[in-house]
Design an enzyme around this catalytic site. Sequence first.
Site, short mmCIF file in Angstrom:
data_model
loop_
_atom_site.label_atom_id
_atom_site.label_comp_id
_atom_site.label_asym_id
_atom_site.label_seq_id
_atom_site.Cartn_x
_atom_site.Cartn_y
_atom_site.Cartn_z
CG HIS A 109 1.77 1.65 4.95
ND1 HIS A 109 1.79 1.19 6.44
CD2 HIS A 109 1.11 2.70 4.63
CE1 HIS A 109 1.21 2.23 6.71
NE2 HIS A 109 0.78 3.13 5.58
CD GLU A 144 -4.44 7.10 4.74
OE1 GLU A 144 -4.81 6.68 5.31
OE2 GLU A 144 -2.88 6.52 5.22
CG ASP A 165 -2.20 5.02 2.98
OD1 ASP A 165 -2.31 3.89 2.54
OD2 ASP A 165 -1.27 4.36 4.23
CD GLU A 182 -2.64 1.18 2.56
OE1 GLU A 182 -2.66 1.89 3.42
OE2 GLU A 182 -2.30 -0.10 3.49
#
Length: 502
Positions: free
Chosen positions: A276, A265, A262, A260
Amino acid sequence: TLPFGSSSAQRDIHLRPSATFALSELAMAPPSLRLQMLAALAGASAPATVAQQVGSQQAEVHPEMWMQECTASGCDWQKGSVVLDANWRWINKDGKNCYMNDDTWDPATCSDPLSCAQNCAVDGADYAGTYGISTNSFKDGIDLKFVTKGAYSTNYGSRLYVMDSEDTYKMFRLKNREFTFTADVSNLPCGLNGAVYFVEMDQRGDWDGSGNTAGAKYGTGYCDAQCPHDIKFIKGEANSMNWNSTNVPPVGHFGSCCAEMDIWEANSRATAYTPHPCNKPGLTKCEGTECGDNAKGERYLGMCDKDGCDFNSYRMGDTSFYGHGADYKIDSSKPVTVVTQFLTHDGTDTGDLSEVRRFYVQDGAVVENSEATILGPGAGNSITDDFCSKQKSKFGDLNDFAAKGALREMGAALERGMVLVLSLWDDTDVSMLWLDAAYPTNEPPRKPGVLRGPCPSDATSEPKYLRSTVPDSHAAFSQIKVGEIGSTYGSGSGRRLAPAYV
């Protein structure tokens, strides 16, 4: 291992959003309306399921969304669309719920995982009416409402995937590229999260022609680095084994893991971007220790880096960089263009990912990311392996990022291809404190790494409060561009970054 509850041990233990619902006068409704009401209720419910077969109750029409692909010579428009995650949809067999309103599986249709997937169908979505999802007037962006009240149901949040055909997700390969979009989170208070991120889902949503004939067209195949257990169907089988209907949200035996990235956010008070990595490619249907479940004390024994290596300007020491109002360098009360560059060690598409660099563009000016002043002089303003090592050491956190392969492994996922996710959600687990407040709550706020934003760590960030007091909150994402480094924005032409920032 790092004790559970230390400054970033729980940074991302939150589950990604699941739909939620409110029951109405179903029992008193005329028979002719009950099917419609069941569809609305199931389609907007917290325990909604990821269906595998294709239903016939409502046609699926994907909202249109245009994007741009850029080179040094300019940008070309590409027509695309978005699809709602199957977790929000009505799952039924001939108009009867496969997943019941008491968060249990119907034994008549779901006696075992495989038969459940073969029996149950997913239906199309009423994007605007049920889920509060609409395209903007230019058809180059999406607006997501937090609370949408229908005739017989109330929906909270949503999760969308970007598509390049009716049956396939668009695969983004971002090494030695930059990704740009414009965000408007001015209306998002503490506790909400308007998120833009990439996950290593299968291009066809794990369509297999038997257990899963719905596929990407109906938003199947979700995974992320938290290895969520609330995914109701994984790789063509129901996740009904050891189903815990009392958990919030309900969860099954298996998790759905994948890398993942990101990108964004954020709410109007705080923002972070975070890689991640995971140590296996693609979606893994995990069980046991491989999932890295927090409840079992196995967070750092799993296949994915759940903490990640986050760059949150407030947490990194600059509390005046991002916020709501003119006193901040990036004013979240206005739209902001977010530019993220994925640089390789040798400047080629095949090189190892070595840096994830961030810029912002607002009111026509390119703004460099804030410096990580909490780490001391020379710590920089981008994510590198060195930055992550210094951050973990400063905050007293286990460096699971390095253990899971760090930027090199994140780059491998970006090279294989990842799916773009757009979502708006609240956090039933820890109220988004990991993003915008002092967290964990059992640590002193003065401890380095605990303060992530200016929000209070109280009930005003809890879903129950937010859903009742700020139902009109919404987020907008638009003007998505991907291309060569330096090609997606800049002063003058509006397409190129100034040379000083390339």
